[in-house]
Scaffold this motif. Structure first.
Motif, PDB file in Angstrom:
ATOM      1  N   PHE A  84     -11.798  -0.340  -3.703  1.00  0.00           N
ATOM      2  CA  PHE A  84     -11.407  -0.481  -2.294  1.00  0.00           C
ATOM      3  C   PHE A  84     -11.847  -1.797  -1.678  1.00  0.00           C
ATOM      4  O   PHE A  84     -11.750  -1.974  -0.463  1.00  0.00           O
ATOM      5  N   VAL A 109       0.852  -1.185   0.000  1.00  0.00           N
ATOM      6  CA  VAL A 109       0.000   0.000   0.000  1.00  0.00           C
ATOM      7  C   VAL A 109       0.887   1.234   0.000  1.00  0.00           C
ATOM      8  O   VAL A 109       1.805   1.347   0.817  1.00  0.00           O
ATOM      9  N   ILE A 167      -6.615   3.272   1.698  1.00  0.00           N
ATOM     10  CA  ILE A 167      -7.110   2.816   0.399  1.00  0.00           C
ATOM     11  C   ILE A 167      -8.424   3.495   0.052  1.00  0.00           C
ATOM     12  O   ILE A 167      -8.592   4.044  -1.049  1.00  0.00           O
ATOM     13  N   PRO A 196      -3.595   1.124  -3.772  1.00  0.00           N
ATOM     14  CA  PRO A 196      -3.127  -0.259  -3.812  1.00  0.00           C
ATOM     15  C   PRO A 196      -2.354  -0.511  -5.096  1.00  0.00           C
ATOM     16  O   PRO A 196      -2.317   0.342  -5.996  1.00  0.00           O
TER      17      PRO A 196
END
Length: 650
Positions: free
Chosen positions: A274, A257, A303, A263
């Motif tokens: 997500f 991350v 994220i 991501p």
């Protein structure tokens, strides 16, 4: 929608500002926005846009089942408190969708395979919300739900993550005295055990298939099933094994991350966005010892914040087919307008109450925020480097292609490229998606067509005492004339194959640099005389999004936040930048630096290229010196020296 920024709490969440209130507000916004697209009885939610590859009936079922996930997590975490009336609203849809006489009835599991996927979401939410939904349904609706789910029993499911859908559905049926087959569950669990790989990772089937499904499916369902089947000796004995795998996997996953929350942009079904946060909530719900709750929430909140700050959902509260905003080419053939709502899996944290440690712990920094790191991940064959100065995470790939050694398929840009990152997208549309350019090493045939690498052999994956990473792979260059009208599921395709010379690549990675060493060795088991004649060698670097095409041919490019360059060594006397229009979801143009030989590549000769991606200008590249035939020493800009030894035997 009210601004999410009003909920910011930098004391509790010093890195993202996000709290449970942010997550709840976003979930409620998506759920209320979805109601505008619901049918009269709520059984189908048909979001705007052209129908998906499976047709509008499947699209409407997806819209219901996937938003139902978010609704179920929301109510479960509140202990049944339901001010939006979510359970009542979805109960109407359940009643109509399972009624074979209703014009809004759902596609059945024995009518279309995609219904098997959506049935698992429905069964899971019915389990999580049982006191507030299932137990309050009238007997006739419960009977129809059981009848709707029953075709899962004894049915064929593809031998990938889909096996979990059958297990979850049958486990729910068992819990409500419906039909199920113990053998289906036992056989499925044995098959899925065979997907387990090093350090807690799972492959998505027998192939080298590693992507976000490793977290949002293959780590998610084992712990959920063992929770659903609690008290069963088979489940209770497996749960510690699943938990140990999850912990080991999560210690790799938090390294993937970026500081800005992105991501890794790799693998199919990226439009689920997500959903990539799911695995971190599974760790929290399951009580992993490591990573701790503050780090798990930091990863998950980073994220989702990344996407909300980049246009997802859109101004109408809709999750479109795309990555940030709408970008239709990201869809696979199975994607429809309801598909993006599998992002609802990312709301799994809301199934945990507000006083759970994952919500009350102070956020902890991601690995990339604490310093530079160098990590080998053996299962997918990745060399992972993160740099604190720019927050970027890069993966150099010598182990994943969604295939098996020797298959000689086309390269999928989602799996078979040599590199992926949190700051770049592979070229996913246009001519260079099917004909590798970015992050590739190819031979050009007489017509200028680049070769493919799918089916390669992994030779090495190592971390040197200095922290420098070394990986290597080898493959026979091949060209494929695709002869299938099959559906595009995001990975390579078969066809008529024409073989070329063998290619060997050694990647030496430190920080933002990769030193890429390339040669065309003799064929394994053959001699130089039996080798097909090579063509020109071309090596592509990191693709960078841009607002306009490149100006000039300097293979060092920047969009203002990302810098990509290739620095060619001897023999690679051509270089340039290719501008590809509308080829990735990150911008209107993608710029790819490359270098090449002007004549056929010389066999058994090492070619050297320094490949850079970072948030700052690259500075001096690493250099390599040779001692004897193949002993190499690399000197890095920070003064570190690494002796690679005899790399010809990598």
């Amino acid at each position: 929608m009210r601004s999410l920024r009003e909920f910011d709490d930098l004391r509790l969440s010093p890195y993202t500002g996000w709290t449970r209130d942010h997550w709840a507000a976003l979930a409620d916004h998506l759920l209320l926005s979805a109601r505008r697209y619901a049918s009269e009885t709520h059984a189908r939610i048909s979001f705007p846009g052209p129908p998906g590859g499976y047709g509008p009936d499947v699209d409407g079922l997806e819209g219901f089942a996937r938003t139902f996930l978010a609704a179920g997590f929301r109510v479960a975490g509140e202990g049944g408190r339901d001010p939006l009336g979510l359970m009542e609203w979805y109960a109407e849809g359940l009643a109509a969708g399972t009624d074979p006489r209703s014009p809004e009835r759902w596609v059945r599991l024995d009518e279309h395979g995609q219904a098997k996927v959506e049935a698992a979401s429905i069964a899971l939410v019915l389990h999580l919300t049982r006191p507030w939904l299932w137990d309050r349904l009238d007997a006739g609706v419960r009977e129809r739900v059981v009848d709707y789910l029953a075709p899962a029993v004894g049915s064929d499911y593809p031998p990938i993550n889909w096996i979990w859908f059958q297990i979850v559905v049958e486990q729910f049926l068992a819990s409500v005295d419906g039909p199920y087959e113990r053998k289906d569950i036992e056989d499925g669990l044995r098959l899925l055990d065979g997907f387990a790989r090093q350090n807690g990772w799972y492959a998505d089937g027998a192939e080298r298939s590693y992507d976000h499904y490793s977290g949002w499916a293959l780590q998610f369902y084992p712990l959920m099933w063992s929770e659903m089947a609690a008290g069963d000796p088979a489940a209770d004995s497996r749960r510690p094994v699943y938990l140990e795998r999850l912990e080991r996997y999560l210690n790799d996953a938090v390294h993937l991350v970026a500081a800005d929350g992105s991501p890794l942009i790799q693998g199919r079904s990226l439009t689920y966005r997500f959903a990539a946060a799911t695995q971190f909530w599974v760790g929290a719900r399951s009580g992993t010892a490591t990573p701790g709750p503050g780090l798990l929430r930091r990863a998950a909140s980073g994220i989702v914040r990344h996407f909300t700050e980049h246009g997802a959902p859109d101004e109408d509260g809709v999750l479109t087919l795309g990555w940030h905003g709408a970008w239709r080419p990201i869809a696979q053939s199975y994607s429809g307008p309801g598909s993006p709502y599998w992002a609802a899996k990312g709301f799994f944290g809301l199934s945990l109450p507000a006083d759970h440690p994952v919500w009350t712990a102070v956020e902890e920094p991601l690995p990339v925020e604490t310093g530079d790191f160098h990590l080998t991940v053996p299962a997918p064959g990745w060399l992972v480097s993160g740099t604190r100065a720019d927050g970027v995470v890069r993966v150099v790939n010598h182990g994943t292609d969604h295939s098996t050694p020797g298959t000689n398929r086309t390269d999928s840009p989602l799996y078979a490229r040599l590199g992926y990152s949190t700051a770049t997208s592979p070229v996913l549309a246009g001519e260079h998606a099917a004909e590798p350019l970015d992050q590739s090493v190819t031979i050009l045939d007489a017509d200028g067509r680049p070769s493919h690498r799918t089916g390669f052999e992994t030779l090495r994956l190592d971390r040197l005492p200095s922290g420098t990473l070394v990986g290597a792979s080898r493959w026979q260059a091949h060209w494929v004339d695709v002869e299938t009208d099959g559906q595009d599921h995001g990975y390579g395709l078969p066809g008529t194959v024409r073989l070329g010379p063998w290619i060997e690549v050694v990647s030496v990675v430190r920080g933002a640099w990769e030193l890429r060493l390339v040669r065309l060795p003799s064929s394994p088991g053959g001699d130089a005389g039996s080798r097909p004649a090579p063509g020109a060698l071309r090596i592509g670097g990191w693709p960078v999004s841009a607002a306009e095409p490149a100006r000039g041919e300097d293979p060092s490019i920047s969009n203002g936040t990302a810098y990509s360059s290739v620095v060619a060594g001897a023999g690679l006397n051509l270089s340039g930048v290719t501008s590809a229009a509308d080829s990735s979801p990150l911008g209107p143009w993608t710029l790819v630096p490359w270098c090449a030989t002007s004549a056929p590549a010389q066999p058994d000769t090492w070619y050297e290229v320094a490949v850079h991606l970072g948030g700052q200008e690259p500075g001096s590249p690493p250099s390599v010196s040779w001692h004897g035939a193949a002993a190499a020493r690399v000197t890095w800009p920070d003064g570190t020296e690494d002796d690679l030894g005899a790399i010809s035997r990598a």
